[in-house]
Every structure is written in C-alpha cells, then in structure tokens.
Design a protein around this motif. Structure first.
Motif, short mmCIF file in Angstrom:
data_model
loop_
_atom_site.label_atom_id
_atom_site.label_comp_id
_atom_site.label_asym_id
_atom_site.label_seq_id
_atom_site.Cartn_x
_atom_site.Cartn_y
_atom_site.Cartn_z
N SER A 90 0.81 -1.24 0.07
CA SER A 90 -0.08 -0.03 -0.10
C SER A 90 0.66 1.24 0.08
O SER A 90 1.99 1.11 0.71
N GLU A 140 1.46 5.29 0.57
CA GLU A 140 1.32 6.63 1.54
C GLU A 140 1.94 7.69 1.10
O GLU A 140 3.43 7.39 0.91
N GLY A 188 -3.08 5.83 -1.01
CA GLY A 188 -3.95 4.99 -1.30
C GLY A 188 -3.88 4.16 -2.40
O GLY A 188 -4.59 3.32 -2.69
N ASN A 189 -3.00 4.41 -3.30
CA ASN A 189 -2.63 3.51 -4.68
C ASN A 189 -2.17 2.08 -3.91
O ASN A 189 -1.78 2.18 -2.57
N THR A 190 -2.23 1.17 -4.56
CA THR A 190 -1.48 -0.16 -4.33
C THR A 190 -0.73 -0.53 -5.52
O THR A 190 -0.64 -0.13 -6.27
#
Length: 380
Positions: A51, A53, A283-285
């Motif tokens: 994840s 941030e 919030g990207n993965t």
C-alpha cells in the motif's frame, strides 16, 4: 496329393521351428534430452502486495465553529504550504477580540487608579497621619488590578488565535482530496467528516509485509550487526503498479517495524520512492519486487520439473542412465529457472523434457537438448 500335403506341412513346421529358435530383440531405449546442473550466483525476485502513502497525510479540520464563507481551492489541486484553503465567517470572532481588548483597557484603567491610591497614601503613612492598614489595602487592590491586566491580555491573545483559525491554510504542500463541505455549510471541530485531506507525495512510503522465513533469510544474507546496518546494505527495490508496469524510479527500504504481528506472523517493512511528478498518490496499491541474492545456488529449468500433489519433482539420471523421480524444494525463481534449496546438487544430470511417459527405473539414451535454456547455471 498326399505327398504334396506332407511336403507342405514339413516346410511350415521347419519355418516355425526356426522362428522359435531366434532370440527376442530388446525394445529400443527411449532417447531423451539430458542436462547437467551446476551451481552459481543468482537472484530470485519475490513480489509482495503493498500500500502507498504520502510522507505526510493530513486531515484538514476547522479549529473553530462557524459558517464556511469561501473555498479557495478545488478538489485534487496541488497546493503550497501556507496557501489559504477555506475561510470561516470571522465576524463573531472579531467582536470577541474587540470585547477582550475593551476588558484589557478597563483593567489598565483600574491598575492606574490603584497606583494613584497607593501613591497618595504612602506619604500619609510615612508621616503617621493614617494607619498603614489603608496603604496595605491599596497595595492589594493594585496587585488585583495588575492580575486583571494579565487575564485580559490572555483573553485578547485567545481571541486573536481564534480569529486566525477562521482562515484555514495548508500545513504542508501536497495534493488535496475531496471537498465535501461547500460555502454556507456550518462546520465545527467535532464534525465526523474532515473538510478535506492533504497528502504530501513528493516522496511516498510503500508498506509491505515479510513473513518470518523471508525475514530470517534477510537477516542472514546481508552484512551488519544491527538491522540498521543491514538495511544500508540492501539493494534497490522496484514497485510494480496494478497494471503490471514497473514504476520508473527505484526505491530503498528504510524501515522495519519493531515487532511481528502475532495474528499474521509478518513484520511490516517500508520502502521509500521519490515521486516528483506526482504519479503516485496516497491510497494507491501495488507490489514491491524484492530481490534476494544467492551466492551458490543450484538452478533447474522450470520446463524440466513436474508438479504433483503440491510437490515438485525432476527425473534424475543415474550412472547407468537409469532414471528416478527426485523431489526438490524450491527456494525461489530466477528467470526461467527454479532455485533449488534441497534435493539436487551441482553435477547431477536430469531429464530436460519429454518425460510424460517416463517411468521410475527406466533406462534411457541421453541426448543433447535441441535448445539450451538461456541460463549460465545450466549446461549440457
């Protein structure tokens, strides 16, 4: 006619007797390609779900209650530190500041009056015209007036602070999130939903988890007496995005959590990636691709293995070219090859392909493979 039948029977009997006396020919050996295994340096890559941030993720909330007058920015905008974001109606807070200032002025007047009283009574007491009790009372009143000034000054400072809170500025530079509140909305510090979120993503932190086995291997592989020293020896890592592409900039592992999660049996690891173009957002993965180096690894082409009931086998070729099914333990992958932890050693020969109908103990005729895998650990 009888003579003719006798001659024909004698001829057929002689032919069958000659065929029975000839020994049976052995079945031809199955010709299969065989490769010899050797050891060497290799790197295996493991992908870990991750994840993303920003280095700073801030919830923007009002510190005073009031009506939202203006919104200076738009959703998703890039803002600089100190840039105005929202304006709350400041009229009530200006009036509170004016009231606090008026109280301060009154306290200052009271102090001046108390000082005059002390000045008037001091010589009278010295000349014993009056008792010193009146002077002490005047001095106490002056002290109270001085404390009232301090209290009034504190109220002025608090009113100025609250007035300043009506203009909400960006505490850091970064990208804004959604703006659920519109002008005219009543906002308070206890609202369940923040005014917006602000993420500083000039550099991003990517978090992933290592299992206990991988963590032990990590500690044993790199030099250093402490984890901090080992982290400095780690090679760069890659970030694989959800579409399968690789982020252009490499990252560095810079932090390991202080303890394992007892529920998952993993430890959290952080890698940092520079993000000057803002392509990555909070919030990207993705997946962190971590390379583990093996100094003396035994590699086997994946095409030369057979999987049965969650186990991996190869057909080992003995000195008499007799084959046996050999289970192996896989340590990882490196290109088209498996890195073998147990089950094979350098110098072993294995069947490269064509073993679909091969049986345990069968003798084969080794041949050279038509195409050798593009790997320096495998040779004919």
């Amino acid at each position: 006619m009888k003579v003719t039948y006798l001659l024909l029977a004698s001829f057929l009997y002689g032919c069958s007797e000659n065929q029975a006396s000839q020994p049976a020919q052995p079945a031809p050996l199955q010709a299969l390609p065989v490769v010899q295994i050797r050891a060497g340096s290799a790197t295996t890559y493991q992908d870990y779900p991750a994840s993303i941030e920003g280095t700073v993720n801030v919830e923007i909330r009002p510190q005073v209650s009031g009506t939202l007058d203006r919104v200076f920015v738009d959703e998703g905008a890039l803002v600089r530190v100190g840039e105005p974001l929202f304006k709350i109606n400041d009229a009530p807070y200006r009036e509170r500041l004016n009231t606090a200032r008026a109280s301060l002025h009154a306290a200052q007047g009271a102090l001046a009056n108390a000082q005059l009283e002390v000045t008037k009574l001091t010589p009278l007491v010295q000349n014993k015209v009056i008792a010193d009790f009146q002077l002490k009372a005047a001095q106490a009143a002056r002290q109270i007036a001085s404390a009232s000034i301090e209290q009034a000054q504190a109220e002025v400072a608090a009113a100025q602070i609250n007035l300043g809170y009506t203009l909400i500025k960006a505490p850091v530079g970064g990208y804004l999130g959604r703006l659920p509140k519109k002008p005219g909305s009543l906002v308070t510090p206890t609202d369940a939903v923040a005014l917006t979120n602000l993420s500083d993503v000039h550099e991003v932190h990517v978090y992933f988890a290592l299992g206990e086995t991988d963590f032990i291997r990590f500690k044993a592989q790199y030099a250093g007496n402490t984890l901090a020293e080992k982290i400095k020896q780690l090679p760069a890592v890659e970030l694989v995005l959800p579409d399968g592409s690789t982020y252009a900039r490499p990252g560095r592992i810079d932090l390991l959590d202080g303890q394992f999660d007892k529920n998952t049996g993993t430890i959290t690891v952080r890698a940092s990636f520079r993000n000057p173009d803002g392509l990555l957002r909070s919030g990207n993965t993705g997946k962190v691709r971590l390379g583990l180096a093996f100094a003396n690894a035994v590699a086997v082409p994946q095409i030369a293995t057979l999987e049965m009931q969650d186990k991996v086998f190869v057909f080992l070729v003995g000195d008499s070219n007799k084959v046996s099914k050999q289970p192996i333990v896989i340590a990882g992958k490196s290109g088209p090859n498996y890195l073998v932890q147990n089950g094979l050693k350098a110098g072993n020969r294995i069947v490269y392909s064509g073993f679909d109908h091969l049986h345990e103990g069968e003798v084969i005729q080794p041949t050279k493979p038509a195409a050798t895998p593009d790997n320096p650990l495998v040779k004919n």
